[in-house]
Write a protein that holds these residues in place. Structure first.
Motif, short mmCIF file in Angstrom:
data_model
loop_
_atom_site.label_atom_id
_atom_site.label_comp_id
_atom_site.label_asym_id
_atom_site.label_seq_id
_atom_site.Cartn_x
_atom_site.Cartn_y
_atom_site.Cartn_z
N UNK A 1 31.71 22.90 -1.15
CA UNK A 1 30.95 22.89 -2.40
C UNK A 1 31.38 21.79 -3.36
N UNK A 2 32.49 21.12 -3.06
CA UNK A 2 33.04 20.15 -4.00
C UNK A 2 32.05 19.05 -4.35
N UNK A 3 31.38 18.49 -3.35
CA UNK A 3 30.48 17.37 -3.61
C UNK A 3 29.29 17.76 -4.48
N UNK A 4 28.99 19.07 -4.54
CA UNK A 4 27.89 19.52 -5.38
C UNK A 4 28.34 19.77 -6.82
N UNK A 5 29.64 19.91 -7.03
CA UNK A 5 30.15 20.25 -8.35
C UNK A 5 30.62 19.04 -9.16
N UNK A 6 30.97 17.95 -8.48
CA UNK A 6 31.53 16.80 -9.19
C UNK A 6 30.48 15.72 -9.40
N UNK A 7 30.79 14.82 -10.33
CA UNK A 7 29.91 13.69 -10.59
C UNK A 7 30.24 12.57 -9.60
N UNK A 8 29.26 12.11 -8.86
CA UNK A 8 29.52 11.02 -7.91
C UNK A 8 29.91 9.75 -8.64
N UNK A 9 30.85 9.00 -8.06
CA UNK A 9 31.25 7.74 -8.65
C UNK A 9 32.34 7.84 -9.70
N UNK A 10 32.74 9.08 -10.05
CA UNK A 10 33.79 9.27 -11.06
C UNK A 10 35.03 9.85 -10.38
N UNK A 11 36.22 9.23 -10.57
CA UNK A 11 37.44 9.73 -9.92
C UNK A 11 37.66 11.21 -10.21
N UNK A 12 38.15 11.94 -9.21
CA UNK A 12 38.36 13.38 -9.37
C UNK A 12 39.39 13.73 -10.42
N UNK A 13 40.35 12.82 -10.66
CA UNK A 13 41.36 13.10 -11.67
C UNK A 13 40.85 12.80 -13.09
N UNK A 14 39.59 12.38 -13.21
CA UNK A 14 38.99 12.13 -14.51
C UNK A 14 37.88 13.13 -14.82
N UNK A 15 37.73 14.13 -13.97
CA UNK A 15 36.68 15.13 -14.17
C UNK A 15 37.29 16.51 -14.39
N UNK A 16 36.91 17.15 -15.48
CA UNK A 16 37.44 18.48 -15.79
C UNK A 16 36.69 19.54 -15.01
N UNK A 17 37.47 20.40 -14.34
CA UNK A 17 36.88 21.53 -13.62
C UNK A 17 36.76 22.71 -14.58
N UNK A 18 37.77 22.87 -15.37
CA UNK A 18 37.78 23.86 -16.44
C UNK A 18 38.70 23.31 -17.53
N UNK A 19 38.76 23.98 -18.65
CA UNK A 19 39.53 23.43 -19.77
C UNK A 19 40.99 23.16 -19.38
N UNK A 20 41.38 21.89 -19.53
CA UNK A 20 42.76 21.51 -19.26
C UNK A 20 43.10 21.35 -17.79
N UNK A 21 42.09 21.38 -16.91
CA UNK A 21 42.35 21.30 -15.47
C UNK A 21 41.28 20.46 -14.79
N UNK A 22 41.69 19.37 -14.14
CA UNK A 22 40.74 18.51 -13.45
C UNK A 22 40.53 19.01 -12.02
#
Length: 525
Positions: A96-117
């Motif tokens: 499910x990861x590829x459906x939840x994240x923004x393509x083209x943006x590093x995973x360590x720059x995307x917040x999954x929940x508050x305070x957690x990428x």
């Protein structure tokens, strides 16, 4: 004026030339001090630049990633390069990861929940997986398990496959491909170490599970303790979704609007239950009519007016579903031993209300099973089928050079793309009718089938090279009981082994590659 007085006066009041000379010397000293400061700063800056370049070069060389401890697992000091494999696997195995994240943006720059990428989440999974794998690995070594010759051959086959594949993706070596996919520091050497630990842990788990055996009395006792857990049920179900009963198409609805829609959905479900009570044909006809209406509405709203309308089918029938596979909201009602054929009820679902009709059940005590091995080569896209079929034929030819079950099992571990069986020789045991996809199921339950039969079977997943082992040791019911007992014992053992091991992050933790960028998820065609 006396001479001594004049001397004192000359000493107390310097001449203008002397004063000028003193000021010049003072300025020279100040300039020298400034020059010294600037010289020191210059060398400091140059030194920092040199150090920065050196550190950058050191990081890019992979030396730090392969030497500095990133995570300590028990007595194992894992480097960033080693942890990169765990992180990469955590990322690639999440469907499910590829459906939840923004393509083209590093995973360590995307917040999954508050305070957690997303990177934080994957790192936690990577560390947990590393702990579990090394815990089992240590348990295996402590009990005398080591890499077999077959295991070593499997590792080398994986490395050879990488080396053969690398040029096709534009890499000049397998190490270059590993570095690009997993991170700096990753190469064939570190990957080989990772694979060896992984294979030992995986094979030891299989060995542990195979060693679990139960007597007829133990099987009987479990059956008597949980009599409905191993039965199968046939029923029909249709759900009236609340979303279809809102009066407007607004994206958000008030609490009053939601309650009104839920009431309307329940009223529709209650009416269908009353109309169809005791009449399976009426239930089927009602579902077909509603599915037809839904298809016509979708066709009217579609922008593609030339699109072919899909065939309307009855989607309500569920045949011989084990209790464990039934939705929890209807389980208690369906497995009640007081149920009779045609009984109907309405149960609340997460998205509305479901009409459920009980049809039959069986205890599976007399359902025979079979054991089978297979090698799957995926070909879910039409354009992949030809290559997959050719690959299966190559594997079949390789098997025929040594037509034994052991050789087939080794080839399954080497080639199969089925993650559910490609570490245990492609083996599925105690398979009951209906458990596998149609073509697979038809082949293994052919009345003429005998031990040692081999053939190629095509399914929606691709091409399977089949090997019929023979009749199963247990009936379907006893097989489910044995699996349940094994799983319970295994989970207790696994928890004890893994939770006894601690982890600690080290200096190299920061060098784990977490800035992966995912590509957009392509729609199915």
């Amino acid at each position: 004026m006396s001479a001594s007085r004049q001397k004192k006066l000359r000493q107390g009041q310097p001449t203008e030339a002397v004063e000028q000379k003193r000021l010049e010397k003072k300025e020279e000293a100040k300039a020298a001090r400034q020059l010294k400061v600037w010289t020191i700063l210059f060398y400091v800056i140059v030194g920092l630049v040199i150090v920065g370049i050196a550190v950058s070069a050191l990081i890019n060389s992979g030396l730090l990633q392969r030497t500095v401890t990133a995570v300590t697992v028990g007595e194992h000091k894992l480097t960033a390069a080693e942890m990169n494999y765990f992180y990469g696997n955590a990322m690639n195995s999440d469907p499910y990861l590829s459906y939840m994240v923004k393509p083209g943006v590093p995973l360590d720059k995307q917040e999954m929940e508050e305070g957690k990428t997303f990177a934080d989440y994957l790192l936690e999974n990577a560390v947990l997986t590393a702990r579990n794998m090394y815990a089992v690995y240590d348990e295996a070594i402590a009990n005398g398990y080591t890499l077999t010759e077959e295991d070593k051959a499997s590792v080398e086959a994986s490395i050879s496959a990488l080396e053969a594949t690398a040029p096709a993706y534009g890499f000049n070596s397998a190490s270059a491909m590993l570095r690009a996919n997993y991170g700096v520091g990753c190469n064939v050497s570190t990957y080989r170490d990772f694979l060896e630990v992984q294979i030992v842990a995986s094979n030891y788990v299989n060995q542990y599970m195979e060693g679990l055996e139960y007597t007829a009395d133990e099987i009987k006792a479990e059956a008597e303790k949980n009599p409905t857990d191993y039965s199968s049920y046939t029923y029909r179900v249709y759900t009236f979704a609340t979303s279809n009963y809102y009066e407007t198409d607004a994206e958000e609805h008030t609490e009053e609007e939601t309650e009104a829609a839920k009431a309307a959905a329940k009223a529709a479900a209650d009416k269908m239950a009353a109309d169809c009570k005791g009449d399976e044909k009426a239930f089927e006809a009602a579902v077909l009519e509603m599915n037809k209406a839904a298809a016509e509405k979708e066709a009217q709203e579609s922008e593609d007016k030339d699109a072919k309308q899909p065939e309307v089918k009855d989607t309500s029938l569920y045949e011989n579903y084990p209790k464990a596979n039934i939705a929890s909201n209807m389980t208690e009602w369906l497995v009640d031993t007081a149920r009779t054929a045609g009984e109907t009820t309405v149960v609340e679902a997460s998205n509305g209300y479901s009409v459920v009709m009980y049809l039959s059940s069986k205890d599976n005590a007399d359902v025979e099973t079979v054991d089978v091995r297979h090698i799957l080569i995926n070909a879910e896209k039409p354009e992949d089928k030809e290559a997959a079929k050719a690959k299966v034929e190559e594997i079949k030819a390789e098997y025929e050079k040594d037509p034994t079950e052991d050789n087939f099992a080794a080839l399954a571990n080497k080639y199969s793309t089925d993650p559910g069986s490609n570490t245990n020789g492609g083996l599925y045991e105690t398979v009951a009718p209906g458990m596998m996809v149609e073509a697979f199921d038809k082949w293994i339950f052919d009345s003429s089938r005998k031990a040692g039969d081999v053939d190629v079977v095509e399914t929606d997943y691709g091409y399977h090279l089949m090997y019929f082992v023979g009749k199963g040791e247990y009936s379907y019911r006893d097989g489910m009981i044995v699996n349940a007992l094994k799983n319970a014992e295994y989970e207790a053992w696994y928890k004890e082994v893994t939770e006894a091991v601690s982890t600690e992050n080290g200096m190299g933790y920061r060098f784990i590659k977490t800035d992966h960028v995912l590509q957009p998820q392509m729609p199915n065609r």
